[in-house]
Design a protein around this motif. Structure first.
Motif, PDB file in Angstrom:
ATOM      1  N   THR A  74      -0.101  -7.903   1.717  1.00  0.00           N
ATOM      2  CA  THR A  74       1.076  -8.219   0.900  1.00  0.00           C
ATOM      3  C   THR A  74       2.342  -7.700   1.575  1.00  0.00           C
ATOM      4  OG1 THR A  74      -0.361  -7.990  -1.025  1.00  0.00           O
ATOM      5  CG2 THR A  74       2.004  -8.099  -1.454  1.00  0.00           C
ATOM      6  N   ALA A  75       2.262  -6.472   2.103  1.00  0.00           N
ATOM      7  CA  ALA A  75       3.445  -5.892   2.768  1.00  0.00           C
ATOM      8  C   ALA A  75       3.807  -6.686   4.021  1.00  0.00           C
ATOM      9  CB  ALA A  75       3.179  -4.429   3.116  1.00  0.00           C
ATOM     10  N   ALA A  76       2.819  -7.346   4.625  1.00  0.00           N
ATOM     11  CA  ALA A  76       3.092  -8.153   5.828  1.00  0.00           C
ATOM     12  C   ALA A  76       3.595  -9.551   5.466  1.00  0.00           C
ATOM     13  CB  ALA A  76       1.821  -8.250   6.678  1.00  0.00           C
ATOM     14  N   GLY A  77       3.704  -9.820   4.178  1.00  0.00           N
ATOM     15  CA  GLY A  77       4.243 -11.113   3.737  1.00  0.00           C
ATOM     16  C   GLY A  77       3.209 -12.223   3.697  1.00  0.00           C
ATOM     17  N   LEU A  78       1.924 -11.861   3.820  1.00  0.00           N
ATOM     18  CA  LEU A  78       0.885 -12.900   3.778  1.00  0.00           C
ATOM     19  C   LEU A  78       0.590 -13.281   2.334  1.00  0.00           C
ATOM     20  CD1 LEU A  78      -1.701 -11.439   6.342  1.00  0.00           C
ATOM     21  CD2 LEU A  78      -0.304 -13.493   6.644  1.00  0.00           C
ATOM     22  N   THR A 115      -3.322   2.942  -2.480  1.00  0.00           N
ATOM     23  CA  THR A 115      -2.887   2.880  -1.078  1.00  0.00           C
ATOM     24  C   THR A 115      -1.544   2.179  -0.946  1.00  0.00           C
ATOM     25  OG1 THR A 115      -5.179   2.836  -0.349  1.00  0.00           O
ATOM     26  CG2 THR A 115      -3.538   2.065   1.240  1.00  0.00           C
ATOM     27  N   SER A 116      -0.621   2.842  -0.234  1.00  0.00           N
ATOM     28  CA  SER A 116       0.688   2.244   0.048  1.00  0.00           C
ATOM     29  C   SER A 116       0.771   1.935   1.537  1.00  0.00           C
ATOM     30  CB  SER A 116       1.810   3.216  -0.303  1.00  0.00           C
ATOM     31  OG  SER A 116       1.691   3.611  -1.650  1.00  0.00           O
ATOM     32  N   VAL A 117       1.328   0.776   1.854  1.00  0.00           N
ATOM     33  CA  VAL A 117       1.483   0.387   3.263  1.00  0.00           C
ATOM     34  C   VAL A 117       2.929  -0.032   3.518  1.00  0.00           C
ATOM     35  CG1 VAL A 117       0.791  -1.252   5.065  1.00  0.00           C
ATOM     36  CG2 VAL A 117      -0.938  -0.345   3.489  1.00  0.00           C
ATOM     37  N   ARG A 118       3.452   0.485   4.625  1.00  0.00           N
ATOM     38  CA  ARG A 118       4.813   0.120   5.041  1.00  0.00           C
ATOM     39  C   ARG A 118       4.760  -0.220   6.530  1.00  0.00           C
ATOM     40  NH1 ARG A 118       8.915   3.258   7.128  1.00  0.00           N
ATOM     41  NH2 ARG A 118       7.538   5.058   7.026  1.00  0.00           N
ATOM     42  N   TRP A 119       5.096  -1.464   6.869  1.00  0.00           N
ATOM     43  CA  TRP A 119       5.180  -1.856   8.281  1.00  0.00           C
ATOM     44  C   TRP A 119       6.545  -1.426   8.777  1.00  0.00           C
ATOM     45  CZ3 TRP A 119       0.756  -3.551  10.351  1.00  0.00           C
ATOM     46  CH2 TRP A 119      -0.198  -4.116   9.503  1.00  0.00           C
ATOM     47  N   ILE A 166      -4.979  -7.748  10.019  1.00  0.00           N
ATOM     48  CA  ILE A 166      -3.795  -8.195   9.273  1.00  0.00           C
ATOM     49  C   ILE A 166      -2.679  -8.573  10.256  1.00  0.00           C
ATOM     50  CG2 ILE A 166      -2.074  -7.544   7.514  1.00  0.00           C
ATOM     51  CD1 ILE A 166      -4.878  -7.558   6.332  1.00  0.00           C
ATOM     52  N   ARG A 167      -2.502  -7.744  11.306  1.00  0.00           N
ATOM     53  CA  ARG A 167      -1.474  -8.032  12.324  1.00  0.00           C
ATOM     54  C   ARG A 167      -1.727  -9.401  12.938  1.00  0.00           C
ATOM     55  NH1 ARG A 167      -0.646  -2.144  13.302  1.00  0.00           N
ATOM     56  NH2 ARG A 167      -2.770  -1.860  14.001  1.00  0.00           N
ATOM     57  N   MET A 208       7.666  -1.222   0.986  1.00  0.00           N
ATOM     58  CA  MET A 208       6.351  -0.575   0.843  1.00  0.00           C
ATOM     59  C   MET A 208       5.620  -1.178  -0.353  1.00  0.00           C
ATOM     60  SD  MET A 208       5.429   3.445   0.425  1.00  0.00           S
ATOM     61  CE  MET A 208       5.138   3.845   2.134  1.00  0.00           C
ATOM     62  N   ILE A 209       4.378  -1.551  -0.138  1.00  0.00           N
ATOM     63  CA  ILE A 209       3.566  -2.137  -1.213  1.00  0.00           C
ATOM     64  C   ILE A 209       2.417  -1.180  -1.538  1.00  0.00           C
ATOM     65  CG2 ILE A 209       1.946  -4.029  -1.787  1.00  0.00           C
ATOM     66  CD1 ILE A 209       4.784  -5.035  -1.799  1.00  0.00           C
ATOM     67  N   THR A 210       2.203  -0.973  -2.830  1.00  0.00           N
ATOM     68  CA  THR A 210       1.125  -0.097  -3.271  1.00  0.00           C
ATOM     69  C   THR A 210       0.090  -0.892  -4.055  1.00  0.00           C
ATOM     70  OG1 THR A 210       2.659   1.760  -3.387  1.00  0.00           O
ATOM     71  CG2 THR A 210       0.589   2.002  -4.578  1.00  0.00           C
ATOM     72  N   ALA A 211      -1.162  -0.757  -3.654  1.00  0.00           N
ATOM     73  CA  ALA A 211      -2.266  -1.436  -4.354  1.00  0.00           C
ATOM     74  C   ALA A 211      -3.278  -0.396  -4.811  1.00  0.00           C
ATOM     75  CB  ALA A 211      -2.940  -2.451  -3.433  1.00  0.00           C
ATOM     76  N   ARG A 212      -3.949  -0.719  -5.903  1.00  0.00           N
ATOM     77  CA  ARG A 212      -4.971   0.194  -6.431  1.00  0.00           C
ATOM     78  C   ARG A 212      -6.274  -0.579  -6.624  1.00  0.00           C
ATOM     79  NH1 ARG A 212      -3.094   3.771 -11.237  1.00  0.00           N
ATOM     80  NH2 ARG A 212      -2.398   5.020  -9.461  1.00  0.00           N
ATOM     81  N   ALA A 213      -7.367  -0.006  -6.121  1.00  0.00           N
ATOM     82  CA  ALA A 213      -8.675  -0.667  -6.258  1.00  0.00           C
ATOM     83  C   ALA A 213      -9.700   0.311  -6.798  1.00  0.00           C
ATOM     84  CB  ALA A 213      -9.153  -1.205  -4.912  1.00  0.00           C
TER      85      ALA A 213
END
Ligand code: PMV
Length: 321
Positions: free
Chosen positions: A117-121, A42-46, A77-78, A1-6
């Motif tokens: 980032t969570a998708a490895g891009l 925001t946190s994203v987990r695929w 992103i996908r 899980m990656i968390t980003a803040r904007a």
């Protein structure tokens, strides 16, 4: 899980209307300042086990239009990552919803960076701004740091945002006077599509690049008088377009005009302050750090002002874990 803040941002030269609504190629370039501490995390987990995308927004599982917009953005992103996996997205704003502070800029900036980032891009900042732009135009400006220019461009790759200077270049403040907590009826997404129905839009757009250059130089030279004059004019022009669109969009409340007149009076009296408004009734009073406490104190005296938020220039998006 990656968390980003904007951080959110406030435009000094406004984006209003698109040349291409799907790609969100704007009718004109724009310039803004990130707002330190007014942010979305925001946190994203695929997750291969998910049967659909999932959105938790401000601690509440959310479906409908909000989820649809997030899913559409995740599709980009996908596609880029060549995956078919669904994602869990957990997002929260640290500013009150319904305070008239636009959350789309900070939301789509944080979502873009966390999901990619969570998708490895591994994408350049410039590429990230173009992807964020597809979610919400102003989100492109919340990715680079400090004071940011969004180049109009002519296609997906050339319509990107970049920093013109660091947050500590000029110690400005955005003292936001909240005069209404009501949720706006017509959002900017819909508003952009009717900009061209106003005869004034062509005139606004024709002068935008020139105004942007003047504001950019004023920022670089820390020239408040020049800055204030053009920032107010550009905001007035955008609202003139809104009010003369069909159907018309009146974002101002009586209290909005009261505060705008006060701000102009305070500037005449020697205070370094000017106003700018987005697609809502609340007034962003842009001032120097020295003027900020006086501006806030004056605003507190006004019955019409319900709340005040103060932000200094902020960084771009950060990955925090
Ligand atoms: O990015 P959007 O679609 O939420 O549009 C933003 C429009 C304004 O806030 C009114 C102006 C701007 O440049 O931020």
């Amino acid at each position: 899980m990656i968390t980003a803040r904007a951080n959110s941002n406030i435009a000094f030269i406004k984006y209003w209307g698109n040349l291409d609504d799907n790609l969100r190629i704007p009718a004109n370039p724009s310039i803004s300042m990130n707002l330190d501490g007014i942010h979305t995390t925001t946190s994203v987990r695929w997750d291969d086990r998910l049967a659909s995308d999932k959105l938790v927004l401000n601690q509440t599982e959310t479906t409908g239009q909000a989820l649809e917009r997030v899913s559409q953005h995740l599709d980009i992103i996908r596609q880029r990552a060549g995956i078919h996996t669904y994602a869990e997205v957990i997002s929260s704003n640290n500013f009150p919803m319904g305070a008239g502070i636009a959350s789309s800029a900070s939301s789509f900036a944080a979502l873009t960076v966390a999901a990619a980032t969570a998708a490895g891009l591994t994408l350049s900042e410039r590429e990230l701004t173009t992807i964020a732009r597809l979610g919400s135009g102003s989100a492109s400006r919340s990715i680079p740091t400090g004071f940011v220019q969004w180049h109009q461009g002519t296609d997906h790759e050339s319509s990107y945002a970049e920093s013109i200077t660091e947050p500590d270049h000029w110690d400005l403040r955005d003292v936001i006077a909240v005069v209404s907590h009501a949720h706006k009826e017509v959002g900017s997404r819909q508003g952009h599509t009717t900009a061209n129905t106003s005869d004034l839009q062509a005139a606004r757009v024709a002068g935008a690049t020139k105004r942007l250059e003047v504001v950019k130089q004023a920022i670089l030279n820390r020239d408040f008088a020049t800055f204030a004059d053009v920032v107010e004019y550009d905001s007035n022009l955008m609202h003139a377009v809104m009010m003369t669109s069909r159907p018309p969009l009146f974002y101002w409340q009586p209290a909005t005009l009261t505060v705008m007149e006060k701000v102009r009076q305070w500037r005449q009296d020697g205070l370094e302050v000017c106003y700018t408004l987005d697609a809502g009734p609340n007034i962003h009073c842009i001032c120097t750090a020295q003027a900020a406490s006086t501006v806030a104190a004056e605003l507190r005296q006004l019955d019409d002002v319900q709340d005040i938020l103060i932000a200094k220039p902020g960084t771009g998006v950060l990955i925090i874990s």
